[in-house]
Design a protein around this motif. Structure first.
Motif, PDB file in Angstrom:
ATOM      1  N   ARG A 257       1.747  19.664   4.333  1.00  0.00           N
ATOM      2  CA  ARG A 257       1.698  21.021   3.907  1.00  0.00           C
ATOM      3  C   ARG A 257       1.996  22.158   3.894  1.00  0.00           C
TER       4      ARG A 257
ATOM      5  N   ARG B 130       5.235  22.283   1.825  1.00  0.00           N
ATOM      6  CA  ARG B 130       4.453  21.868  -0.091  1.00  0.00           C
ATOM      7  C   ARG B 130       4.368  23.955  -0.172  1.00  0.00           C
TER       8      ARG B 130
ATOM      9  N   LEU C 250       0.110  21.427  -5.750  1.00  0.00           N
ATOM     10  CA  LEU C 250      -0.665  20.150  -6.124  1.00  0.00           C
ATOM     11  C   LEU C 250      -0.407  19.625  -7.267  1.00  0.00           C
TER      12      LEU C 250
ATOM     13  N   MET D  31       3.397  19.483  -6.472  1.00  0.00           N
ATOM     14  CA  MET D  31       4.225  18.689  -5.942  1.00  0.00           C
ATOM     15  C   MET D  31       3.609  17.245  -6.116  1.00  0.00           C
ATOM     16  N   ALA D  32       2.326  16.691  -7.056  1.00  0.00           N
ATOM     17  CA  ALA D  32       2.049  15.968  -7.598  1.00  0.00           C
ATOM     18  C   ALA D  32       3.288  15.434  -8.370  1.00  0.00           C
TER      19      ALA D  32
ATOM     20  N   LEU E  44       6.360  14.388  -6.756  1.00  0.00           N
ATOM     21  CA  LEU E  44       5.991  12.850  -6.295  1.00  0.00           C
ATOM     22  C   LEU E  44       5.468  11.489  -7.189  1.00  0.00           C
TER      23      LEU E  44
ATOM     24  N   THR F 221      -3.780  12.016  -4.882  1.00  0.00           N
ATOM     25  CA  THR F 221      -3.276  11.355  -3.641  1.00  0.00           C
ATOM     26  C   THR F 221      -2.620  12.306  -3.403  1.00  0.00           C
ATOM     27  N   VAL F 222      -2.319  13.719  -3.468  1.00  0.00           N
ATOM     28  CA  VAL F 222      -0.994  14.572  -2.450  1.00  0.00           C
ATOM     29  C   VAL F 222      -2.088  15.393  -1.349  1.00  0.00           C
TER      30      VAL F 222
ATOM     31  N   GLU G 121      -1.843  15.246   2.114  1.00  0.00           N
ATOM     32  CA  GLU G 121      -1.435  15.980   3.443  1.00  0.00           C
ATOM     33  C   GLU G 121      -3.165  15.520   4.232  1.00  0.00           C
TER      34      GLU G 121
ATOM     35  N   THR H 145      -2.875   5.547   2.186  1.00  0.00           N
ATOM     36  CA  THR H 145      -1.479   6.195   1.061  1.00  0.00           C
ATOM     37  C   THR H 145      -0.206   5.928   1.287  1.00  0.00           C
TER      38      THR H 145
ATOM     39  N   ALA I 136       7.770  11.935   0.027  1.00  0.00           N
ATOM     40  CA  ALA I 136       7.602  13.087   0.213  1.00  0.00           C
ATOM     41  C   ALA I 136       8.890  13.993   1.077  1.00  0.00           C
TER      42      ALA I 136
END
Length: 109
Positions: free
Chosen positions: A22, A25, A32, A35-36, A39, A45-46, A50, A56, A64
């Motif tokens: 986190r 990021r 979020l 980032m999602a 990924l 899921t992110v 985190e 996960t 990541a």
């Protein structure tokens, strides 16, 4: 799997790893959702990643870390034993099972 089913040290390590992800990021000012997208997963899921949720994917965790240029840091997590790293055959003591292998007397079925 619930995070409470893990041993306390493992639980803490996952939470700390999630916090570090986190921080990476946030340092890059990625939301979020961004980032999602990177990924190829959902924002939920992110969040789970985190939060250090054990369910996960390890592959997602590695992805990541790779995004942040930290994939090589996994080499220090569980370094190979010196004998294996030196490309020598590692032998176990006679009469002892390899670690993680159940002996016949330990089987309950």
């Amino acid at each position: 799997m619930s995070i409470t089913t893990l041993p306390a040290p493992a639980q803490l390590a996952l939470v700390r790893l999630g916090q570090r992800l986190r921080a990476h990021r946030v340092q890059r000012a990625w939301t979020l959702a961004e980032m999602a997208q990177r990924l190829m997963c959902s924002p939920t899921t992110v969040r789970a990643l985190e939060a250090g949720k054990p369910g996960t994917s390890l592959g997602l965790m590695l992805h990541a870390l790779w995004l942040f240029g930290e994939a090589d840091s996994l080499d220090t997590v569980a370094p190979a034993p010196a004998a294996l790293a030196a490309n020598r055959r590692v032998r176990r003591q006679a009469g002892r099972a390899a670690p993680g292998v159940l002996t016949e007397s330990e089987r309950d079925f």
